[in-house]
Scaffold this active site. Sequence first.
Site, PDB file in Angstrom:
ATOM      1  N   CYS A   1      -9.831  -8.122   4.928  1.00 28.02           N
ATOM      2  CA  CYS A   1     -10.671  -7.590   5.995  1.00 28.02           C
ATOM      3  C   CYS A   1      -9.972  -7.867   7.320  1.00 28.02           C
ATOM      4  O   CYS A   1      -9.074  -8.695   7.405  1.00 28.02           O
ATOM      5  CB  CYS A   1     -12.030  -8.272   5.999  1.00 28.02           C
ATOM      6  SG  CYS A   1     -12.881  -8.141   4.435  1.00 28.02           S
TER       7      CYS A   1
ATOM      8  N   ASN B   1     -13.392 -13.042   6.602  1.00 27.83           N
ATOM      9  CA  ASN B   1     -12.370 -12.503   5.709  1.00 27.83           C
ATOM     10  C   ASN B   1     -12.054 -13.597   4.697  1.00 27.83           C
ATOM     11  O   ASN B   1     -11.713 -14.710   5.087  1.00 27.83           O
ATOM     12  CB  ASN B   1     -11.109 -12.150   6.504  1.00 27.83           C
ATOM     13  CG  ASN B   1      -9.941 -11.809   5.602  1.00 27.83           C
ATOM     14  OD1 ASN B   1     -10.127 -11.323   4.488  1.00 27.83           O
ATOM     15  ND2 ASN B   1      -8.732 -12.064   6.066  1.00 27.83           N
ATOM     16  N   GLY B   2     -12.199 -13.301   3.419  1.00 29.01           N
ATOM     17  CA  GLY B   2     -11.920 -14.305   2.395  1.00 29.01           C
ATOM     18  C   GLY B   2     -12.949 -14.239   1.289  1.00 29.01           C
ATOM     19  O   GLY B   2     -13.705 -13.264   1.189  1.00 29.01           O
TER      20      GLY B   2
ATOM     21  N   GLU C   1       1.075   4.683  -4.584  1.00 33.82           N
ATOM     22  CA  GLU C   1       0.105   4.118  -3.653  1.00 33.82           C
ATOM     23  C   GLU C   1      -0.320   5.075  -2.559  1.00 33.82           C
ATOM     24  O   GLU C   1      -1.467   5.005  -2.119  1.00 33.82           O
ATOM     25  CB  GLU C   1       0.544   2.756  -3.104  1.00 33.82           C
ATOM     26  CG  GLU C   1       1.760   2.739  -2.250  1.00 33.82           C
ATOM     27  CD  GLU C   1       2.105   1.330  -1.757  1.00 33.82           C
ATOM     28  OE1 GLU C   1       1.234   0.459  -1.670  1.00 33.82           O
ATOM     29  OE2 GLU C   1       3.292   1.113  -1.442  1.00 33.82           O
TER      30      GLU C   1
ATOM     31  N   ARG D   1      -5.947  -3.330   7.296  1.00 34.17           N
ATOM     32  CA  ARG D   1      -6.324  -4.471   6.455  1.00 34.17           C
ATOM     33  C   ARG D   1      -7.506  -4.157   5.537  1.00 34.17           C
ATOM     34  O   ARG D   1      -7.770  -4.869   4.580  1.00 34.17           O
ATOM     35  CB  ARG D   1      -6.694  -5.664   7.337  1.00 34.17           C
ATOM     36  CG  ARG D   1      -5.575  -6.128   8.234  1.00 34.17           C
ATOM     37  CD  ARG D   1      -6.026  -7.302   9.041  1.00 34.17           C
ATOM     38  NE  ARG D   1      -6.315  -8.425   8.186  1.00 34.17           N
ATOM     39  CZ  ARG D   1      -5.433  -9.305   7.758  1.00 34.17           C
ATOM     40  NH1 ARG D   1      -4.178  -9.194   8.110  1.00 34.17           N
ATOM     41  NH2 ARG D   1      -5.789 -10.297   6.983  1.00 34.17           N
TER      42      ARG D   1
ATOM     43  N   HIS E   1      13.955   4.506 -25.281  1.00 34.88           N
ATOM     44  CA  HIS E   1      13.188   3.588 -26.134  1.00 34.88           C
ATOM     45  C   HIS E   1      11.676   3.803 -25.998  1.00 34.88           C
ATOM     46  O   HIS E   1      10.903   2.935 -26.356  1.00 34.88           O
ATOM     47  CB  HIS E   1      13.549   2.136 -25.811  1.00 34.88           C
ATOM     48  CG  HIS E   1      14.989   1.828 -26.068  1.00 34.88           C
ATOM     49  ND1 HIS E   1      15.505   1.693 -27.334  1.00 34.88           N
ATOM     50  CD2 HIS E   1      16.033   1.685 -25.212  1.00 34.88           C
ATOM     51  CE1 HIS E   1      16.798   1.449 -27.260  1.00 34.88           C
ATOM     52  NE2 HIS E   1      17.150   1.450 -25.971  1.00 34.88           N
TER      53      HIS E   1
END
Length: 609
Positions: free
Chosen positions: A2, A100-101, A488, A27, A504
């Site tokens: 965040c 944030n966390g 992405e 972020r 393979h």
Amino acid sequence: MCGIVGYVGEKEAAPLLVEGLKKLEYRGYDSAGMATISEKKVLIEKDVGKIEEVDKKVNFKSMKGKIGLAHSRWATHGDVTKENAHPHTSMKEDISIVHNGIIENFADIKKKVGKEGHTFSSDTDTEAIVHLIAAHHEGNLKEAVLKALNELEGAYALGIISSKEPHTLIAARNESPLIIGVGEGENFIASDVPAILEHTKKIIYLDNGEIGVLTKDNVDIFDLEGNKVEKKIHTIEWTVEKAEKGGFDHFMLKEIFEQPSVISETVEGRISEDSIDLNGKTGFTSEEMKRIKRIIIVACGTSWHAGLVGEFMIEELAKIPVEVEYASEFRYRDPIVEKGTLIIAISQSGETADTLAAIRHAKKKGAKILSIVNVKGSSIARESDIVLYTKAGPEIGVASTKAFTTQLIMLYLMTVEIGHVLGHTNDQQVKNRIRDLRLLPLQIQSMLDERKNVHTLAKKFIEKAHALYLGRGINFPIALEGALKLKEVSYVHAEGYPAAEMKHGPIALIDKNMPVVVIATKDDRTYKKVLSNIQEVKARGGIVIAIASKGDRDIKKCVDYILPVPQNSYILTPLLAVVPLQLFAYYVAVLRKHDPDKPKNLAKSVTVE
Ligand code: M6R
């Protein structure tokens, strides 16, 4: 993940916060919100969507107040809903926080404050924090925050304000990045420098277990016992322009275009015509180099790909055994770290949780840590014994581009120097290697000037659902990187493979619908083998796009499309081969109408496990 920005000062907070928040949108961008204090009341606006969308709905700038917090969310606990967006407030609506966390014991806290009558209006772990602070609040916000923090387990960067102390902004950090910007008559907090760069270049890096108490004229830092801590104020070298799009449609494109200049900046002051100097301020001395018996590189994502290229370079030129580990795996293993093992951590942000945990894990086992990091003063840099900074400047696009090439440059400088110190490279060879390196900026520029060809090619492939990327030797990691870039930003399923491994298994996928991008630059090692691999693809109807050396006539006969790259020494080809792949991914994304700067589900710095 965040983004947090906070302000206390003499100006209206909201316009400044919204601009700061936009710079942090890389972020996280599923919801956004803001809290200010006006007339002794906390005002909150928040909603689901990107910052601009939310701003259109709520008009952040109409919020009054000279103190405030803003947040862009990347959901961890709780769906993407308005209720779960930050800021969160106490029941009396007098305290507001952004976070944030991840709080690991949030369920216990919820239970505890629940018994005291606190009711919750979101599914987030964050809301537990604000209720806990409120439960401890007996008239002094700082004391209440300290008591609450002493009960929290997990990672947090927090911004906290209260209408009871309308001139105080509190910041707290454990494991998630948070900086304090020191201004004149105003002070700031932010998850990252670009958010406040326009206002100040003076930064205090909060360490784990520290809180900052900010008023407009003062910043005090305390530990969790409430003892005052003296902190250094750092001056940032980045300029505002570097954190802006500068006329480009997207940061990703701007950052791809910045590669010639950031490569020059990264080598600046570190090379002369015939020597490399990594000692300088970093302390990576010849004595240190002579002590290395083995190297383990830890990193994630694109930085891990840089590590794979590094492995090739180091074993080839410095003759030291190297292993490259996903930081996320290494941290949970019991790796053998003997005397003479050097851990190299590679990270753009310097905040990737897995890489940080990996170096801590290695440190406990007595390893020396060298990090290659882009963001000055970041956690990984601060916890390393030796830091080699890349000079890529702020990388805002979620897809790493210029940071990758500067990481390769740093690995190259390091390799050549170690090889020289250990006697595997003589003076003339060092001189030649430096000469080769100096060719790169112009060579990359020449490919950027030809970007139209890549755009034209991208148009032909926008409908494809899959792609295979093949490379060998030092360019196998570039196949991985090319595939990651495409995945992405354009959401096309892509896989990178060592070209010879194709037979393979993946060869079963090849038919006329499968584009196969092959890195087939001319060298005397694997080129002929790669040509055979191309034949195997063509024999099964695959479409081949070759990243080939300029002027290579042989390859023309056996592939469908060519993206030419200039010739340089074999060891530097990854730096050239990756550029058309970055551009290709970018154009496919844009043509498919995706925003390459903000790919869905991704965040720039992955500061959670
Ligand atoms: O900041 P870091 O270099 O430690 O980040 C590592 C990865 O999260 C990062 O490279 C990620 O894979 C990028 N989105 C790739 O473009």
